[in-house]
Design an enzyme around this catalytic site. Structure first.
Site, mmCIF file in Angstrom:
data_model
loop_
_atom_site.group_PDB
_atom_site.id
_atom_site.type_symbol
_atom_site.label_atom_id
_atom_site.label_comp_id
_atom_site.label_asym_id
_atom_site.label_seq_id
_atom_site.Cartn_x
_atom_site.Cartn_y
_atom_site.Cartn_z
ATOM 1 N N GLU A 144 7.924 15.308 27.610
ATOM 2 C CA GLU A 144 7.515 13.957 27.242
ATOM 3 C C GLU A 144 6.624 14.077 26.016
ATOM 4 O O GLU A 144 5.539 14.649 26.100
ATOM 5 C CB GLU A 144 6.723 13.297 28.367
ATOM 6 C CG GLU A 144 7.535 12.880 29.551
ATOM 7 C CD GLU A 144 6.685 12.160 30.609
ATOM 8 O OE1 GLU A 144 5.432 12.252 30.581
ATOM 9 O OE2 GLU A 144 7.294 11.513 31.460
ATOM 10 N N ASP A 178 5.689 4.560 14.195
ATOM 11 C CA ASP A 178 5.958 6.000 14.129
ATOM 12 C C ASP A 178 6.338 6.338 12.699
ATOM 13 O O ASP A 178 7.101 5.598 12.062
ATOM 14 C CB ASP A 178 7.117 6.401 15.049
ATOM 15 C CG ASP A 178 6.735 6.436 16.516
ATOM 16 O OD1 ASP A 178 5.547 6.287 16.832
ATOM 17 O OD2 ASP A 178 7.634 6.616 17.340
ATOM 18 N N ARG A 227 -0.341 17.360 2.034
ATOM 19 C CA ARG A 227 -0.476 15.907 2.139
ATOM 20 C C ARG A 227 -1.884 15.658 2.698
ATOM 21 O O ARG A 227 -2.091 15.760 3.895
ATOM 22 C CB ARG A 227 0.610 15.341 3.054
ATOM 23 C CG ARG A 227 2.021 15.597 2.520
ATOM 24 C CD ARG A 227 3.085 14.997 3.422
ATOM 25 N NE ARG A 227 4.416 15.384 3.048
ATOM 26 C CZ ARG A 227 5.210 14.714 2.202
ATOM 27 N NH1 ARG A 227 4.775 13.627 1.622
ATOM 28 N NH2 ARG A 227 6.431 15.145 1.941
ATOM 29 N N HIS A 281 -7.518 12.813 7.200
ATOM 30 C CA HIS A 281 -6.495 13.664 7.795
ATOM 31 C C HIS A 281 -5.564 14.208 6.721
ATOM 32 O O HIS A 281 -5.291 13.534 5.724
ATOM 33 C CB HIS A 281 -5.679 12.864 8.821
ATOM 34 C CG HIS A 281 -4.527 13.625 9.367
ATOM 35 N ND1 HIS A 281 -3.241 13.427 8.927
ATOM 36 C CD2 HIS A 281 -4.476 14.606 10.295
ATOM 37 C CE1 HIS A 281 -2.431 14.257 9.576
ATOM 38 N NE2 HIS A 281 -3.159 14.982 10.401
ATOM 39 N N TYR A 314 4.263 11.414 13.411
ATOM 40 C CA TYR A 314 3.012 10.900 13.954
ATOM 41 C C TYR A 314 3.115 9.423 14.300
ATOM 42 O O TYR A 314 3.860 8.673 13.697
ATOM 43 C CB TYR A 314 1.831 11.154 13.016
ATOM 44 C CG TYR A 314 1.946 10.620 11.615
ATOM 45 C CD1 TYR A 314 1.220 9.504 11.217
ATOM 46 C CD2 TYR A 314 2.738 11.256 10.664
ATOM 47 C CE1 TYR A 314 1.284 9.025 9.923
ATOM 48 C CE2 TYR A 314 2.815 10.790 9.366
ATOM 49 C CZ TYR A 314 2.085 9.671 9.003
ATOM 50 O OH TYR A 314 2.157 9.199 7.711
ATOM 51 N N GLU A 341 -7.010 2.198 1.630
ATOM 52 C CA GLU A 341 -6.874 3.650 1.527
ATOM 53 C C GLU A 341 -8.185 4.342 1.181
ATOM 54 O O GLU A 341 -8.958 3.841 0.363
ATOM 55 C CB GLU A 341 -5.867 4.015 0.428
ATOM 56 C CG GLU A 341 -4.439 3.831 0.782
ATOM 57 C CD GLU A 341 -3.512 4.310 -0.333
ATOM 58 O OE1 GLU A 341 -3.942 4.463 -1.495
ATOM 59 O OE2 GLU A 341 -2.335 4.539 -0.024
ATOM 60 N N ASP A 346 -2.685 12.353 -4.915
ATOM 61 C CA ASP A 346 -3.624 13.273 -4.269
ATOM 62 C C ASP A 346 -4.420 14.098 -5.277
ATOM 63 O O ASP A 346 -5.558 14.475 -5.018
ATOM 64 C CB ASP A 346 -2.905 14.193 -3.292
ATOM 65 C CG ASP A 346 -2.520 13.477 -2.006
ATOM 66 O OD1 ASP A 346 -2.881 12.303 -1.832
ATOM 67 O OD2 ASP A 346 -1.855 14.106 -1.170
#
Length: 182
Positions: free
Chosen positions: A28, A47, A58, A118, A131, A142, A169
């Site tokens: 699961e 998702d 990233r 993250h 995720y 952001e 980035d």
């Protein structure tokens, strides 16, 4: 499933019960009741999935309220070094980071609540990262810090010059200039 707390309050490592036999495996990947019991009592609304080659970084991203996101992350195939940085100003671990290797082999999941930046570095070609989030993306909300900030001193597990970054980035500010909204 086994849930392990990290040395940074709020970050959780989830080790699901995997049932393997000669055909493959089953587990699961999410069960709302079990995750709520483990302390992840959020409503996931979206998702996301990325596919990357080795060396891709990233990082380090987040969103401010009212669009702050908690993320339940995992790797379907390949390997990443997943990183969360505490940006909760009142936290005793403000500015500290935690990293963990997630892979299609170890099947570990990592809960990163709101109040953290993250990111991840891809350690293997053909890596699929997935995720769940509990809030929608909002460009105006952001947040970010440059991935190789010397104050954070994160070891991304990559050789010098190996990092592949997006244009966005590369332009992020350093941690000393970052003003946390949390």
């Amino acid at each position: 499933m086994k849930v392990t707390k990290t040395d940074i309050e709020g970050l959780l490592i989830i080790d699901p019960s995997v049932f393997s036999d000669d055909r493959g495996y089953f587990f699961e990947s999410y069960n709302q009741a079990k995750y709520k019991e483990a302390g992840i009592a959020v409503d996931f609304i979206q998702d996301n999935q990325s596919f990357s080659r080795k060396g891709t970084v990233r990082a380090l991203h987040g969103q401010a309220d009212p669009f702050a996101q908690g993320k339940l992350v995992r790797v379907i195939t390949g390997r990443v070094l997943d990183v969360a940085v505490d940006i909760r100003k009142a936290s005793p671990t403000y500015g500290k980071h935690f990293s963990i290797e997630l892979s299609g082999d170890n099947q570990l999941q990592f809960w990163v609540p709101a109040g953290f930046l993250h990111g991840f570095s891809v350690l293997e070609d053909n890596t699929t990262f997935a995720y769940k989030v509990n809030n929608y993306y909002d460009k105006a909300s952001e947040l970010g810090v440059i991935w190789n900030d010397p104050t954070l001193n994160i070891d991304w597990g990559l050789a010098p010059g190996e990092a592949l970054l997006s244009h966005k980035d590369v332009l992020l500010s350093d941690f000393k200039s970052f003003i946390s909204p949390f």
